[in-house]
Motif scaffolding. Structure first.
Motif, PDB file in Angstrom:
ATOM      1  N   GLY A 145      41.264   6.469   0.814  1.00 31.76           N
ATOM      2  CA  GLY A 145      40.655   5.382   1.556  1.00 31.76           C
ATOM      3  C   GLY A 145      41.621   4.498   2.299  1.00 31.76           C
ATOM      4  N   ALA A 146      42.912   4.704   2.119  1.00 28.61           N
ATOM      5  CA  ALA A 146      43.886   3.888   2.826  1.00 28.61           C
ATOM      6  C   ALA A 146      45.046   4.767   3.245  1.00 28.61           C
ATOM      7  N   VAL A 147      45.649   4.456   4.351  1.00 27.38           N
ATOM      8  CA  VAL A 147      46.756   5.242   4.865  1.00 27.38           C
ATOM      9  C   VAL A 147      48.050   4.505   4.581  1.00 27.38           C
ATOM     10  N   THR A 148      48.993   5.195   3.988  1.00 25.75           N
ATOM     11  CA  THR A 148      50.298   4.598   3.712  1.00 25.75           C
ATOM     12  C   THR A 148      51.374   5.427   4.366  1.00 25.75           C
ATOM     13  N   VAL A 149      52.507   4.832   4.587  1.00 25.76           N
ATOM     14  CA  VAL A 149      53.624   5.520   5.207  1.00 25.76           C
ATOM     15  C   VAL A 149      54.349   6.351   4.171  1.00 25.76           C
ATOM     16  N   GLN A 150      54.574   7.624   4.470  1.00 24.68           N
ATOM     17  CA  GLN A 150      55.271   8.495   3.541  1.00 24.68           C
ATOM     18  C   GLN A 150      56.712   8.021   3.377  1.00 24.68           C
ATOM     19  N   PRO A 151      57.221   7.938   2.134  1.00 27.04           N
ATOM     20  CA  PRO A 151      58.605   7.561   1.942  1.00 27.04           C
ATOM     21  C   PRO A 151      59.543   8.672   2.404  1.00 27.04           C
ATOM     22  N   ALA A 152      60.725   8.302   2.706  1.00 26.61           N
ATOM     23  CA  ALA A 152      61.696   9.277   3.187  1.00 26.61           C
ATOM     24  C   ALA A 152      62.211  10.138   2.048  1.00 26.61           C
ATOM     25  N   PHE A 153      61.957   9.762   0.830  1.00 25.94           N
ATOM     26  CA  PHE A 153      62.417  10.527  -0.330  1.00 25.94           C
ATOM     27  C   PHE A 153      61.263  10.695  -1.300  1.00 25.94           C
ATOM     28  N   ALA A 154      61.347  11.725  -2.111  1.00 28.27           N
ATOM     29  CA  ALA A 154      60.294  11.985  -3.077  1.00 28.27           C
ATOM     30  C   ALA A 154      60.455  11.062  -4.270  1.00 28.27           C
ATOM     31  N   THR A 155      59.342  10.505  -4.737  1.00 28.82           N
ATOM     32  CA  THR A 155      59.366   9.626  -5.905  1.00 28.82           C
ATOM     33  C   THR A 155      59.263  10.464  -7.166  1.00 28.82           C
ATOM     34  N   ASP A 156      60.086  10.138  -8.154  1.00 30.14           N
ATOM     35  CA  ASP A 156      60.001  10.788  -9.450  1.00 30.14           C
ATOM     36  C   ASP A 156      59.029   9.983 -10.314  1.00 30.14           C
ATOM     37  N   TYR A 157      57.889  10.570 -10.602  1.00 24.94           N
ATOM     38  CA  TYR A 157      56.859   9.880 -11.375  1.00 24.94           C
ATOM     39  C   TYR A 157      56.988  10.133 -12.873  1.00 24.94           C
ATOM     40  N   GLU A 158      58.019  10.860 -13.273  1.00 25.95           N
ATOM     41  CA  GLU A 158      58.166  11.183 -14.693  1.00 25.95           C
ATOM     42  C   GLU A 158      58.204   9.952 -15.595  1.00 25.95           C
ATOM     43  N   PRO A 159      58.939   8.873 -15.220  1.00 27.92           N
ATOM     44  CA  PRO A 159      58.915   7.684 -16.096  1.00 27.92           C
ATOM     45  C   PRO A 159      57.515   7.096 -16.285  1.00 27.92           C
ATOM     46  N   LYS A 160      56.683   7.178 -15.258  1.00 30.74           N
ATOM     47  CA  LYS A 160      55.324   6.659 -15.366  1.00 30.74           C
ATOM     48  C   LYS A 160      54.501   7.511 -16.337  1.00 30.74           C
ATOM     49  N   LEU A 161      54.672   8.805 -16.231  1.00 37.66           N
ATOM     50  CA  LEU A 161      53.970   9.710 -17.125  1.00 37.66           C
ATOM     51  C   LEU A 161      54.466   9.553 -18.560  1.00 37.66           C
ATOM     52  N   ASP A 162      55.749   9.316 -18.701  1.00 37.68           N
ATOM     53  CA  ASP A 162      56.313   9.096 -20.035  1.00 37.68           C
ATOM     54  C   ASP A 162      55.731   7.822 -20.652  1.00 37.68           C
ATOM     55  N   ASN A 163      55.562   6.777 -19.831  1.00 41.25           N
ATOM     56  CA  ASN A 163      54.924   5.542 -20.319  1.00 41.25           C
ATOM     57  C   ASN A 163      53.527   5.828 -20.847  1.00 41.25           C
ATOM     58  N   PHE A 165      52.568  22.526 -12.801  1.00 43.22           N
ATOM     59  CA  PHE A 165      52.849  21.567 -11.737  1.00 43.22           C
ATOM     60  C   PHE A 165      54.175  21.903 -11.041  1.00 43.22           C
ATOM     61  N   HIS A 166      54.204  21.645  -9.734  1.00 39.94           N
ATOM     62  CA  HIS A 166      55.432  21.842  -8.971  1.00 39.94           C
ATOM     63  C   HIS A 166      56.264  20.564  -8.896  1.00 39.94           C
ATOM     64  N   THR A 167      55.579  19.418  -8.946  1.00 44.69           N
ATOM     65  CA  THR A 167      56.267  18.125  -8.848  1.00 44.69           C
ATOM     66  C   THR A 167      55.633  17.138  -9.812  1.00 44.69           C
ATOM     67  N   SER A 168      56.374  16.059 -10.073  1.00 42.95           N
ATOM     68  CA  SER A 168      55.818  15.018 -10.941  1.00 42.95           C
ATOM     69  C   SER A 168      54.652  14.307 -10.259  1.00 42.95           C
ATOM     70  N   LYS A 169      54.628  14.333  -8.933  1.00 44.27           N
ATOM     71  CA  LYS A 169      53.496  13.742  -8.223  1.00 44.27           C
ATOM     72  C   LYS A 169      52.218  14.524  -8.516  1.00 44.27           C
ATOM     73  N   GLU A 170      52.319  15.853  -8.538  1.00 43.13           N
ATOM     74  CA  GLU A 170      51.159  16.663  -8.883  1.00 43.13           C
ATOM     75  C   GLU A 170      50.691  16.357 -10.306  1.00 43.13           C
ATOM     76  N   ALA A 171      51.636  16.172 -11.207  1.00 43.49           N
ATOM     77  CA  ALA A 171      51.288  15.851 -12.594  1.00 43.49           C
ATOM     78  C   ALA A 171      50.574  14.506 -12.664  1.00 43.49           C
ATOM     79  N   LEU A 172      51.074  13.511 -11.920  1.00 43.59           N
ATOM     80  CA  LEU A 172      50.437  12.198 -11.913  1.00 43.59           C
ATOM     81  C   LEU A 172      49.046  12.276 -11.298  1.00 43.59           C
ATOM     82  N   GLU A 173      48.899  13.054 -10.237  1.00 38.67           N
ATOM     83  CA  GLU A 173      47.584  13.205  -9.616  1.00 38.67           C
ATOM     84  C   GLU A 173      46.579  13.818 -10.589  1.00 38.67           C
ATOM     85  N   SER A 174      47.031  14.748 -11.407  1.00 39.82           N
ATOM     86  CA  SER A 174      46.151  15.344 -12.406  1.00 39.82           C
ATOM     87  C   SER A 174      45.675  14.299 -13.406  1.00 39.82           C
TER      88      SER A 174
END
Length: 359
Positions: A12-30, A209-218
């Protein structure tokens, strides 16, 4: 039996893609360390009390044992509600989710199958070892509710009668099976090589999962699905198409008078799991308002439930109970849209959510 429809999640909202991939592993670990592990352990601890509570009420049937059974059963439902939206890993392995609670059951399959078990005095229902291989409808919290409570939400387990011995033996097998499954779920999440490793090793690539982003999306999609289920399966069927078509018996666990406990547990579970991800620092400033808004709506939803008088089977047609539940349905839809569309868009999360299409 249950058919899952995979729907593309509209952002529902458009955001600017970051120039680097975010590691979401710490969020998933939390999420795993501060929510999933403690909550699955709590469920295992409460479920482990069920066999003793069943034995006591069947042996004594006095007021104290009845009250203890009611309390333990209610607490087990509450703790199950806190995790039932975690529809990945240990909860769905070996079909545990359906075996723990056969929901929804609009056709009364559980009741029909339990009647057959009781009529035939099926010996396979008297042992957790053999019960776990029978139909999912006859071995979980929903089956125990039908055995243990009458239509007026009073405990009938342990009452004198020709079938007392068999019914108590069957209830004990259910409770032991439930305790075993709850323990397996907790152990599965405690295992460092279990599903937590699947979520936390995505950046290196794994079979799921291929990336931590995919894991977070799941995970994110599981939270959204939890809200869809709460509204579409647990609330709307009871509301019917209008006040004159309301069916309080369609609330989950209405027979035991635990609908409010269960629905509140669902709400708090999704709320606390989302909070445990600690996503604020990844959210653009223009969208950080979402977290306060979401908490406000969750609190309103639980607050509405807490004003209802259980058991809803007896109180739903009285006063403004129907109107309050109608507002709850609207609140749940708002929460779903805010999280699935606005927050997902702000975090640049894409993917899908599983919407259940009944049995």
């Amino acid at each position: 039996m249950r058919r899952l429809l995979f729907a593309v999640l509209a952002v529902g909202a458009v955001t600017v893609q970051p120039a680097f991939a975010t590691d979401y592993e710490p969020k998933l670990d939390n999420l795993i360390e501060t929510y999933i592990k403690p909550q699955t352990s709590a469920f295992a601890e409460t479920a482990a009390k069920l066999p003793a509570a069943v034995r006591a009420v069947c042996a004594n049937g006095d007021a104290a044992s009845v009250e203890t059974f009611e309390t333990v059963y209610s607490e087990t439902l509450r703790d199950f509600a806190h995790i039932h939206f975690l529809r990945f890993g240990p909860l769905i392995d070996n079909d545990r989710l359906s075996r723990l609670a056969f929901l929804p059951d609009p056709r009364g399959i559980t009741q029909r199958q339990i009647r057959k078990v009781l009529a035939s005095k099926d010996k396979d229902a008297l042992s957790a070892t053999t019960l776990k291989d029978k139909s999912v409808a006859v071995q979980g919290l929903t089956a125990l509710e039908l055995l243990a409570f009458d239509k007026d939400s009073a405990v009938r387990l342990g009452q004198a009668g020709d079938d007392k011995a068999f019914t108590c033996g069957y209830a004990l097998a259910i409770s032991e099976n439930l305790a075993a499954m709850a323990g397996e779920i907790a152990e599965g999440w405690q295992d460092p090589d279990g599903y937590s490793a699947v979520l936390l090793t995505a950046e290196g690539g794994n079979e799921r999962f291929h990336t931590s982003k995919e894991a977070l999306e799941s995970v994110f999609n599981a939270l959204v699905t939890g809200l869809i289920i709460a509204r579409d399966q647990d609330v709307l069927p009871a509301l019917g198409t209008g006040r004159d078509k309301a069916k309080a018996t369609r609330f989950p666990f209405s027979r035991s008078g635990n609908s409010v406990v269960y629905l509140s547990g669902e709400m708090r579970g999704v709320q606390e799991a989302l909070a445990s991800l600690e996503l604020m620092d990844l959210t653009p400033d223009d969208f950080t308002w979402i977290y306060n808004a979401v908490d406000f709506e969750f609190d309103n939803a639980v607050g509405l439930l807490e004003t209802l008088e259980p058991p809803l089977r007896q109180s739903f047609e009285e006063g403004d109970a129907y109107d309050k539940v109608a507002v709850l349905a609207i609140t749940l839809k708002s929460l779903r849209d805010t999280i699935a569309l606005e927050l997902a868009g702000a975090l640049n999360l894409a993917g899908g959510f599983n919407a259940l299409d009944g049995d």
